[in-house]
Design a protein around this motif. Structure first.
Motif, PDB file in Angstrom:
ATOM      1  N   THR A  32       6.701  85.462 -45.051  1.00  0.00           N
ATOM      2  CA  THR A  32       6.778  84.835 -43.723  1.00  0.00           C
ATOM      3  C   THR A  32       8.026  83.971 -43.604  1.00  0.00           C
ATOM      4  O   THR A  32       8.710  83.953 -42.562  1.00  0.00           O
ATOM      5  CB  THR A  32       5.520  83.990 -43.490  1.00  0.00           C
ATOM      6  N   THR A  33       8.330  83.242 -44.657  1.00  0.00           N
ATOM      7  CA  THR A  33       9.550  82.417 -44.636  1.00  0.00           C
ATOM      8  C   THR A  33      10.784  83.292 -44.452  1.00  0.00           C
ATOM      9  O   THR A  33      11.688  82.963 -43.651  1.00  0.00           O
ATOM     10  CB  THR A  33       9.657  81.629 -45.948  1.00  0.00           C
ATOM     11  N   CYS A  44      10.718  84.635 -40.869  1.00  0.00           N
ATOM     12  CA  CYS A  44      11.088  83.588 -39.906  1.00  0.00           C
ATOM     13  C   CYS A  44      12.593  83.313 -39.934  1.00  0.00           C
ATOM     14  O   CYS A  44      13.217  83.043 -38.900  1.00  0.00           O
ATOM     15  CB  CYS A  44      10.316  82.310 -40.211  1.00  0.00           C
ATOM     16  N   ILE A  48      14.108  86.116 -37.983  1.00  0.00           N
ATOM     17  CA  ILE A  48      13.820  85.951 -36.549  1.00  0.00           C
ATOM     18  C   ILE A  48      14.646  84.809 -35.965  1.00  0.00           C
ATOM     19  O   ILE A  48      15.175  84.900 -34.852  1.00  0.00           O
ATOM     20  CB  ILE A  48      12.312  85.716 -36.347  1.00  0.00           C
ATOM     21  N   TRP A  49      14.747  83.752 -36.726  1.00  0.00           N
ATOM     22  CA  TRP A  49      15.538  82.607 -36.244  1.00  0.00           C
ATOM     23  C   TRP A  49      16.987  83.006 -36.015  1.00  0.00           C
ATOM     24  O   TRP A  49      17.567  82.701 -34.980  1.00  0.00           O
ATOM     25  CB  TRP A  49      15.436  81.473 -37.245  1.00  0.00           C
ATOM     26  N   LEU A  80       9.080  78.605 -33.400  1.00  0.00           N
ATOM     27  CA  LEU A  80       9.220  79.356 -34.644  1.00  0.00           C
ATOM     28  C   LEU A  80       7.896  79.438 -35.402  1.00  0.00           C
ATOM     29  O   LEU A  80       7.661  80.391 -36.161  1.00  0.00           O
ATOM     30  CB  LEU A  80      10.280  78.686 -35.520  1.00  0.00           C
ATOM     31  N   PRO A  97       5.520  82.837 -34.456  1.00  0.00           N
ATOM     32  CA  PRO A  97       5.721  84.070 -35.229  1.00  0.00           C
ATOM     33  C   PRO A  97       5.482  83.864 -36.722  1.00  0.00           C
ATOM     34  O   PRO A  97       5.070  84.793 -37.429  1.00  0.00           O
ATOM     35  CB  PRO A  97       7.176  84.438 -34.951  1.00  0.00           C
ATOM     36  N   GLY A  98       5.693  82.640 -37.218  1.00  0.00           N
ATOM     37  CA  GLY A  98       5.439  82.395 -38.633  1.00  0.00           C
ATOM     38  C   GLY A  98       3.979  82.601 -38.994  1.00  0.00           C
ATOM     39  O   GLY A  98       3.641  83.307 -39.961  1.00  0.00           O
ATOM     40  N   VAL A 143       6.016  86.593 -31.479  1.00  0.00           N
ATOM     41  CA  VAL A 143       7.466  86.617 -31.684  1.00  0.00           C
ATOM     42  C   VAL A 143       8.188  86.619 -30.341  1.00  0.00           C
ATOM     43  O   VAL A 143       9.151  85.853 -30.107  1.00  0.00           O
ATOM     44  CB  VAL A 143       7.864  87.839 -32.525  1.00  0.00           C
ATOM     45  N   GLY A 168      14.785  76.789 -45.647  1.00  0.00           N
ATOM     46  CA  GLY A 168      13.899  77.928 -45.848  1.00  0.00           C
ATOM     47  C   GLY A 168      13.967  78.454 -47.270  1.00  0.00           C
ATOM     48  O   GLY A 168      12.946  78.846 -47.865  1.00  0.00           O
TER      49      GLY A 168
END
Length: 785
Positions: free
Chosen positions: A138-139, A142, A145-146, A167, A170-171, A210, A295
């Motif tokens: 997930t990290t 993310c 995605i970020w 954020l 979606p995480g 998301v 992250g």
């Protein structure tokens, strides 16, 4: 509720969800109808989950209740959020409502982890690893995605809180997807309807979150767009899943999954690679270095945590391996002990029947086949000798001294057998007082010699519980060529042993083919005899008993005859022993008794002096608990007076002092039934016992009558029996009178009655001649004046 348990609500729930989603997409934006459609879809999952939780019990109920509370909270929160948007008063972003959604996502994650723990082979460890791996992935997701979606569209006015919340959606959703994916992969439900529904639930939620996060950070979110439709799809999938089955039993009925080394390697490599993603993005675009380093540090901490879990797992595995090694050693010892118990006799320590059979199978399976049971005259070349032996009169030891003494005798016998056989073969206790000896690769003469040695050594007295006990054994020997059949070999040895027992105590017999033929003939005879009564093959004939003083018929003896449709007349001395051994004599004896009573009632009609009928009673009949009642019913049904019935018994039954025999005799005496002792003089009787019993007659053994002139010692015995009868007030009957000299002799010695072929042969009831005074005795040969 019953339809829910049977899964019959699945299609209606799926149909309602689909109609609500379609209605939401086609109805005018912001209208009441569209709002109702969204509300129906949001409320459907909590309703079905509530019904499902109510129908369950125990841990499954608690897990589904967690999912029900979370989905209910989700539905209420979505309703509030959506109605506020529809009313034109949107909820701010971020708000307290976002914390409610995050709490719901945490409950979803907890539910998926619990199911993974319960349904995966490694249990709690697998669920913890799945959570950590999901957080690592997930990290990484993310971070991607970020960089690719949110940061490029982030509005300048966006606050840090809004950015974090955008954020976080979606995480959480991606973490749910990771755990759900691990669950369906580990349990093999990926291609099942339940697995597809759970992936559709978390997948639609993740995609929607998301897009939602991207739109909220850019400030162009539309509440009636496809994003909301994705959330409706997630709610519909969850509702359909709950209607189909218990969500906590996702792997129920799934096939067992066996993952290969590639899967195992990927489980450890992918999280490590994912942990490097934030650092790689920081190098790729330095403008995001700050966020990416944060992250990356989070991923590094998660990887460290994961390594610690695996290290603890490895230590546990080492301990488990040590415990398993000890368990294997204990199981091996238990296996050896169980094998010993399974193949040895617990009392004597000898081999048991199973071991004996296995050793015999091994001895016979070492050469080409040959005809088993060769017996005497077989080839002298080495073969396999099987000895079966049975202790003579062992039951007397048990009955008189108790089972403890009997067990001690068996142990002593086993020790002597082992001493005689030694290492030459196998000695086994086959059951009770029966033993077996296996001598592989020896000729017949060796088997017979060993049998003789066993007989000799067992004739020596045994010291048991302070007493000297004497016993002997009857031994049968079967010689079998290699390749013979195990069961045939043991059968032949048994037949030889029975022949040895019939020959007398301490005898040895070798199997011969006639033994098998006689056994088969006897078996066939017994089979036919069992149905002789119902087929009306038995008949009763009557032999008159003549009063030697008057020449009149005093009584008749009922004799059963078997007229077989194929064999003709079967002699009584052939089928009566078979009936005794099989127990069919009880039924046959009852039938003869009832028939005799009925026939004598007919014979006595019009007679001034009624005849009595004598019916033979076997020991097996008399030992039957209901024999006296059988006699009472026969008398009552035929209306025959008790004084007209005489039961003929053997000396052994009269001398039986057991409680059962005494009770039977007392009951017969109470009915007014008299007894006649058959074959008197062939056994040994107690005078005291004779005086105490309701005996009316003594019947002299036919062998004594036949030898009355040929053997000088016979006449004094007959004289003594007659004198005994006079002294006790008993009638004396001479049976087996076949010659005039025998008749004259027994009459001269004072016998009261006589029967035999000279006087009359047995005849059916309707052929008896009973009227004339001398009709049954030739006046030219016999003086009856």
């Amino acid at each position: 509720m019953r339809r829910l348990r049977e899964g019959r609500l699945q299609r209606p729930v799926a149909l309602v969800s689909a109609l609500a989603i379609v209605a939401f997409l086609v109805l005018p934006d912001g209208g009441i109808a569209q709002t109702v459609a969204a509300t129906v879809c949001f409320a459907l999952a909590p309703v079905v989950l509530g019904m499902r939780a109510h129908a369950l019990r125990g841990a499954a109920r608690r897990r589904v209740r967690l999912l029900w509370i979370a989905s209910g909270t989700y539905g209420v929160a979505m309703g509030v959020w959506y109605l506020a948007l529809a009313a034109g008063r949107p909820v701010g972003f971020p708000s307290a409502l976002d914390l409610v959604f995050f709490a719901v996502f945490c409950c979803y994650l907890a539910f998926l982890a619990l199911v993974l723990r319960d349904r995966s082979p490694t249990g709690a460890l697998d669920s913890r690893l799945a959570l950590v791996d999901s957080l690592i992935l997930t990290t990484a997701a993310c971070a991607v995605i970020w960089v690719t979606l949110i940061r490029p569209t982030l509005a300048d006015a966006a606050t840090p809180a809004a950015t974090i919340v955008a954020l976080a959606y979606p995480g959480f959703s991606i973490a749910m997807v990771m755990v759900a994916g691990r669950l369906v992969a580990a349990t093999g439900t990926l291609r099942t309807p339940s697995g597809l529904l759970i992936l559709l639930w978390v997948g639609a939620e993740a995609v929607g979150d998301v897009i939602y996060g991207r739109q909220m950070t850019s400030g162009n979110f539309q509440y009636s767009s496809a994003v909301t439709a994705l959330w409706l799809v997630a709610c519909g999938a969850l509702a359909t899943l709950a209607a189909r089955t218990d969500p906590s039993e996702l792997a129920g009925g799934a096939r067992e999954v066996r993952h290969g080394p590639v899967w195992t390697a990927m489980r450890h490599v992918v999280p490590l690679v994912a942990a490097l993603v934030p650092f790689a993005l920081a190098l790729f675009d330095p403008s995001h270095a700050g966020a990416m380093i944060v992250g990356g540090l989070v991923s590094f901490c998660l990887v460290t945590w994961r390594a610690g879990m695996l290290q603890g797992d490895l230590a546990d595995a080492r301990q488990l391996t040590e415990r398993l090694d000890r368990a294997v050693e204990e199981l091996a010892a238990q296996r050896d002990e169980l094998e010993h118990l399974a193949f040895s006799d617990p009392l004597t320590g000898l081999a048991n029947r199973a071991r004996f059979t296995e050793d015999l199978l091994g001895a016979l399976g070492s050469g080409p086949g040959a005809v088993p049971g060769a017996g005497a005259g077989a080839q002298a070349e080495p073969a396999v000798c099987v000895l079966m032996l049975d202790l003579d009169d062992f039951k007397v030891v048990n009955d008189s001294l108790g089972h403890g003494a009997g067990d001690a005798l068996l142990i002593a016998v086993a020790a002597r057998l082992q001493d005689v056989v030694g290492e030459r073969g196998t000695v086994a206790r086959l059951g009770g007082d029966e033993f077996g000896v296996l001598l592989p690769a020896v000729p017949e003469v060796v088997g017979v010699t060993v049998a003789g040695s066993i007989v000799a050594v067992l004739e020596q007295p045994f010291a048991v519980e302070g007493r000297l006990l004497h016993t002997s054994a009857s031994i049968g020997v079967a010689v079998v060529q290699p390749g013979g059949d195990v069961q045939v070999a043991m059968r032949d040895a048994d037949l030889a042993m029975y022949a040895a027992k019939a020959a007398g105590s301490g005898a040895v017999r070798v199997f011969e083919r006639p033994l098998l033929e006689r056994a088969q003939s006897r078996l066939e005879l017994e089979s036919h005899l069992r149905r002789a009564v119902e087929r009306e093959e038995l008949v009763v004939e009557y032999q008159p008993i003549v009063d030697l003083r008057t020449g009149e018929v005093a009584s008749v003896e009922a004799l059963v005859r078997w007229h077989h449709p194929l064999w003709g007349v079967v002699p009584p001395d052939r089928f009566i022993p078979a009936a005794e051994s099989t127990g069919t004599i009880v039924g046959i004896g009852e039938w003869v008794l009832r028939r005799a009573c009925q026939d004598v009632v007919l014979l006595n009609r019009g007679r001034s002096r009624p005849l009595a009928v004598t019916v033979n009673v076997s020991v097996r009949q008399a030992q039957d608990g209901g024999f006296a009642e059988t006699v009472r019913r026969a008398l009552a049904d035929s209306e025959l007076p008790p004084e007209c019935l005489v039961l003929e018994v053997t000396e052994s039954l009269v001398m039986d002092s057991s409680a059962a025999a005494a009770a039977t005799v007392d009951e017969l005496h109470a009915l007014g039934i008299a007894l006649s002792i058959d074959d008197f003089g062939a056994g040994h009787s107690s005078l005291v016992r004779l005086r105490a019993l309701p005996v009316r007659e003594l019947k002299i053994d036919g062998e004594l009558v036949r030898n009355i002139d040929a053997d000088a010692t016979t006449r004094p015995i007959v004289t003594a029996i007659v004198a005994l009868g006079r002294a006790l007030g008993l009638a004396v009957i001479a049976e087996g009178v076949e010659e005039p000299a025998q008749l004259a002799a027994v009459r001269g010695l004072g016998c009261d009655l006589a029967q035999g072929y000279l006087l009359a042969r047995p005849s059916p009831c309707d052929a008896l001649v009973l009227d004339s005074r001398l009709s049954l005795v030739d006046p030219e040969r016999v003086d009856v004046s």
